[in-house]
Design an enzyme around this catalytic site. Structure first.
Site, PDB file in Angstrom:
ATOM      1  N   ASP A  99       0.860  -1.182   0.000  1.00 18.60           N
ATOM      2  CA  ASP A  99       0.000   0.000   0.000  1.00 18.60           C
ATOM      3  C   ASP A  99       0.901   1.239   0.000  1.00 18.60           C
ATOM      4  OD1 ASP A  99      -3.254   0.144   1.438  1.00 18.60           O
ATOM      5  OD2 ASP A  99      -2.197   1.788   0.424  1.00 18.60           O
ATOM      6  N   ASP A 200      -2.697   4.923  -2.432  1.00 19.71           N
ATOM      7  CA  ASP A 200      -3.696   5.576  -1.591  1.00 19.71           C
ATOM      8  C   ASP A 200      -4.044   6.976  -2.111  1.00 19.71           C
ATOM      9  OD1 ASP A 200      -5.118   5.387   0.998  1.00 19.71           O
ATOM     10  OD2 ASP A 200      -3.926   7.161   1.471  1.00 19.71           O
ATOM     11  N   GLU A 255      -6.098   4.212  -5.972  1.00 23.37           N
ATOM     12  CA  GLU A 255      -7.365   4.504  -5.296  1.00 23.37           C
ATOM     13  C   GLU A 255      -7.733   5.912  -5.709  1.00 23.37           C
ATOM     14  OE1 GLU A 255      -7.490   5.805  -1.345  1.00 23.37           O
ATOM     15  OE2 GLU A 255      -9.418   4.913  -0.912  1.00 23.37           O
ATOM     16  N   HIS A 330     -11.321  -2.257   3.363  1.00 22.17           N
ATOM     17  CA  HIS A 330     -11.170  -1.930   4.783  1.00 22.17           C
ATOM     18  C   HIS A 330     -11.836  -0.607   5.150  1.00 22.17           C
ATOM     19  CE1 HIS A 330      -8.266   0.342   2.600  1.00 22.17           C
ATOM     20  NE2 HIS A 330      -8.045   1.098   3.661  1.00 22.17           N
ATOM     21  N   ASP A 331     -12.357   0.104   4.144  1.00 21.35           N
ATOM     22  CA  ASP A 331     -13.013   1.398   4.405  1.00 21.35           C
ATOM     23  C   ASP A 331     -14.528   1.308   4.297  1.00 21.35           C
ATOM     24  OD1 ASP A 331     -10.519   3.240   2.509  1.00 21.35           O
ATOM     25  OD2 ASP A 331     -10.659   2.861   4.678  1.00 21.35           O
TER      26      ASP A 331
HETATM   27  O1  TEU Z   1      -9.086   6.211   1.837  1.00 22.00           O
HETATM   28  C1  TEU Z   1      -9.399   7.482   1.349  1.00 22.00           C
HETATM   29  C2  TEU Z   1     -10.814   7.728   1.577  1.00 22.00           C
HETATM   30  O2  TEU Z   1     -11.407   8.426   0.804  1.00 22.00           O
HETATM   31  C3  TEU Z   1     -11.553   7.043   2.663  1.00 22.00           C
HETATM   32  O3  TEU Z   1     -10.911   7.135   3.903  1.00 22.00           O
HETATM   33  C4  TEU Z   1     -12.887   7.719   2.778  1.00 22.00           C
HETATM   34  O4  TEU Z   1     -12.765   8.883   3.509  1.00 22.00           O
HETATM   35  C5  TEU Z   1     -13.774   6.715   3.397  1.00 22.00           C
HETATM   36  O5  TEU Z   1     -13.647   5.539   2.644  1.00 22.00           O
HETATM   37  C6  TEU Z   1     -15.183   7.218   3.370  1.00 22.00           C
HETATM   38  O6  TEU Z   1     -15.899   6.332   4.141  1.00 22.00           O
HETATM   39  C7  TEU Z   1      -7.696   5.963   1.934  1.00 22.00           C
HETATM   40  C8  TEU Z   1      -7.517   4.723   2.801  1.00 22.00           C
HETATM   41  O7  TEU Z   1      -8.139   3.616   2.159  1.00 22.00           O
HETATM   42  C9  TEU Z   1      -8.149   5.017   4.142  1.00 22.00           C
HETATM   43  O8  TEU Z   1      -8.120   3.860   4.965  1.00 22.00           O
HETATM   44  C10 TEU Z   1      -7.372   6.154   4.784  1.00 22.00           C
HETATM   45  O9  TEU Z   1      -8.030   6.524   5.983  1.00 22.00           O
HETATM   46  C11 TEU Z   1      -7.308   7.376   3.866  1.00 22.00           C
HETATM   47  O10 TEU Z   1      -7.015   7.062   2.507  1.00 22.00           O
HETATM   48  C12 TEU Z   1      -6.215   8.324   4.316  1.00 22.00           C
HETATM   49  O11 TEU Z   1      -4.971   7.723   4.055  1.00 22.00           O
END
Ligand code: TEU
Ligand code: CA
Length: 557
Positions: A99, A200, A255, A330-331
């Site tokens: 990542d 990311d 992403e 994971h989000d």
């Molecule tokens: O995710 C970016 C992101 O847009 C998400 O955190 C979003 O805010 C969330 O999915 C809405 O529910 C990436 C990573 O996947 C996330 O885990 C991190 O928190 C974020 O970036 C910051 O690095």
């Protein structure tokens, strides 16, 4: 057909290391725990493992706040553990992608620690520092985890930009020295033999010059021109590709929140020399709140809208770029709870239906750890159960500070959308804490592990696990799945997702009932005597009838 890239026939398994397997009794998953389960992953048939961040981090955002890109976080083990994991994966013919989090670092990274010292040091310009206007922040941008995107620093009397938490200062990609440092770090990991990167929020690395005020969009800045898809993003990615990526036989996935199929042709076009594919999120926003609360909603996804988004992406990229395919990560909440039906009577059936729908599309499928077991959302009822900074900040913002929602209302929305839903520990067996750890886990194990766990799945030939393995076999066995064209049928049907894949005279029909209802549909027009069932989540089909969450794939020609 043009030569097929290995990642076009691959299936990726996403491991969230913190929640996968603890081996040193601290309630936190670790690298040795992943190595211990490589045979389980090999048996499933996956090809690539995507590891969420394992680098040194103060864990403000569970590792997405990195303080040393070339050290393993103590929670997860040592660099020797990593080298052993990588070797053990490669010995089994499995690849590992890392990542890459380079839109921001932790505020504890030495670069930021230097940058803070004064206004003229060589690291000052690695980040965005602006004077603002006295107590007024330099612009009206919000941070994704609530509050202003600017944090005031007393020592140098300036604000720094953090589009996520205050402990995640954004890196200034306008600075060629910073870009050089990133490329050096990336090359270091690739020289170790890693097989690529998930990047990311990579479409955030180019900000609008002058950092102008944007239209205020509460709780979502994605899709805002001011933060995503900035004017130099493709220049930076082409430079990254030329300087690093093009020199290795690897896979990259960006992403990219807020992109359309047209944008994706630029990020992932075969002729663009940027990325191999992107994660888009249009299909994961259709159940958003309709009252400005962004993701904090308990709505269900309308199937007609979902079919349109998926079809637009399939048709929009066909032959020109490459899709990623995923229901969850994971989000997000877990697939079977959000898009299927996690009630005991329907959980297994609907999990298999969702897998059928996704894995027969064109693109690279991503399985999020536990999805292959039909693991469900946590269904927490207490705020104290949550750990995720995004969830806790949103509760404080929407309930405590702005009183926009009652506690009960917000708890229902957290239960439906919190990122912790997918972060509860992997459910291995019926031992204490589902075999994840014999210490108190960092996040509560879902009590349904007594019924839902890998040991039970492997012992049951009718489990979701074996169904995923079968789907993966179909992808590895038939080029139609990789190269076939996509055609959506019955676009306006609100209950059934029906689509065709065609390749070199072969036609496969994929049918998924997204409801708990038994439906009658005129399917005999397709299911002629010569049609052959390749996989289904019931026994033999019944003419013109679709049972609850029924899914099947037929070879028509
Ligand atoms: O995710 C970016 C992101 O847009 C998400 O955190 C979003 O805010 C969330 O999915 C809405 O529910 C990436 C990573 O996947 C996330 O885990 C991190 O928190 C974020 O970036 C910051 O690095
Ligand atoms: Ca551990």
């Amino acid at each position: 057909a043009a030569t097929i890239k290995w990642w076009q026939q691959a299936v990726v398994y996403q491991v969230y290391p913190r929640s996968f397997q603890d081996t040193n009794h601290d309630g936190i998953g670790d690298l040795k725990g992943i190595t211990a389960h490589l045979d389980y992953l090999k048996q499933l048939g996956i090809d690539v493992i995507w590891l969420n961040p394992i680098y040194r981090s103060p864990n403000d955002d569970n590792g997405y706040d990195i303080s040393d890109y070339q050290q393993i976080a103590a929670d997860f083990g040592t660099m020797t553990d990593f080298d052993e994991l990588l070797q053990a994966a490669h010995d089994r013919g499995l690849k590992i992608i890392m990542d890459l989090v380079v839109n921001h670092t932790s505020d504890e990274h030495p670069w930021f620690q230097h940058s803070c010292q004064d206004r003229t040091n060589q690291y000052r310009d690695f980040y965005f520092w602006r004077s603002g206007n006295g107590k007024k922040a330099p612009n009206n941008w919000d941070a994704a985890f609530g509050g202003s995107a600017w944090q005031y620093d007393e020592q140098t009397q300036q604000y720094y930009l953090h589009t996520f938490s205050t402990k995640q200062p954004d890196l200034n990609w306008e600075n060629p020295t910073l870009r050089e440092a990133v490329y050096t770090m990336m090359t270091w990991w690739l020289n170790k033999g890693v097989d690529g990167f998930r990047m990311d929020v990579i479409n955030q690395i180019s900000k609008l010059p002058g950092l102008p005020d944007g239209p205020l969009k509460p709780h979502s800045q994605f899709g805002d021109a001011r933060v995503t898809n900035g004017p130099r993003v493709h220049e930076f990615l082409q430079e990254m590709n030329q300087r690093v990526l093009s020199q290795f036989d690897i896979m990259t996935v960006g992403e990219t929140h807020g992109v359309t199929p047209a944008d994706a042709l630029k990020y992932a076009g075969a002729d663009r020399h940027e990325l191999d594919m992107v994660f888009e999120f249009q299909h994961l926003r259709l159940d958003n709140s309709q009252h400005g609360l962004g993701k904090w909603s308990t709505r269900k996804t309308p199937l007609v809208a979902l079919k349109k988004v998926i079809s637009d992406w399939q048709v929009g990229l066909e032959g020109r770029a490459w899709n990623s395919l995923f229901w969850n990560n994971h989000d997000t909440p877990r697939a079977v709870s959000r898009f299927g039906d996690d009630r005991p009577a329907y959980r297994v059936r609907s999990a298999k239906m969702l897998a059928t729908c996704l894995h027969l599309l064109q693109g690279t499928p991503y399985i999020y750890q536990g999805e292959e077991l039909g693991m469900t959302d946590a269904h927490f009822t207490e705020l104290a159960s949550y750990r995720d900074i995004e969830s806790l900040n949103a509760y404080r913002d929407l309930v405590t500070e702005r009183q926009l929602l009652s506690p009960a209302d917000m708890m229902a929305r957290l239960a439906a959308r919190s990122r912790d839903n997918s972060r509860t520990p992997m459910q291995w067996d019926t031992e204490v804490n589902a075999g994840f750890s014999d210490a108190t886990p960092w996040l509560t194990v879902n009590p349904n592990y007594h019924q839902i766990n890998a040991a039970a799945a492997l012992a049951d030939s009718d489990s979701v696990w074996y169904y995923y393995r079968h789907l993966i076999q179909l992808r590895h066995q038939y080029l139609l799945v990789t190269l076939g064209s996509f055609k959506l049928l019955w676009a306006d049907d609100p209950q059934v997702f029906l689509y065709e894949r065609q390749w070199e005279g072969q036609t496969w029909l994929v049918c998924c009932n997204f409801t708990a209802d038994t439906l009658s549909r005129p399917l005999d027009q397709y299911l002629t005597p010569t049609a052959k069932c390749l996989i289904s989540n019931y026994g033999e089909q019944q003419p013109n009838k679709l049972r609850p969450y029924e899914a099947w794939v037929y070879q028509l020609a």
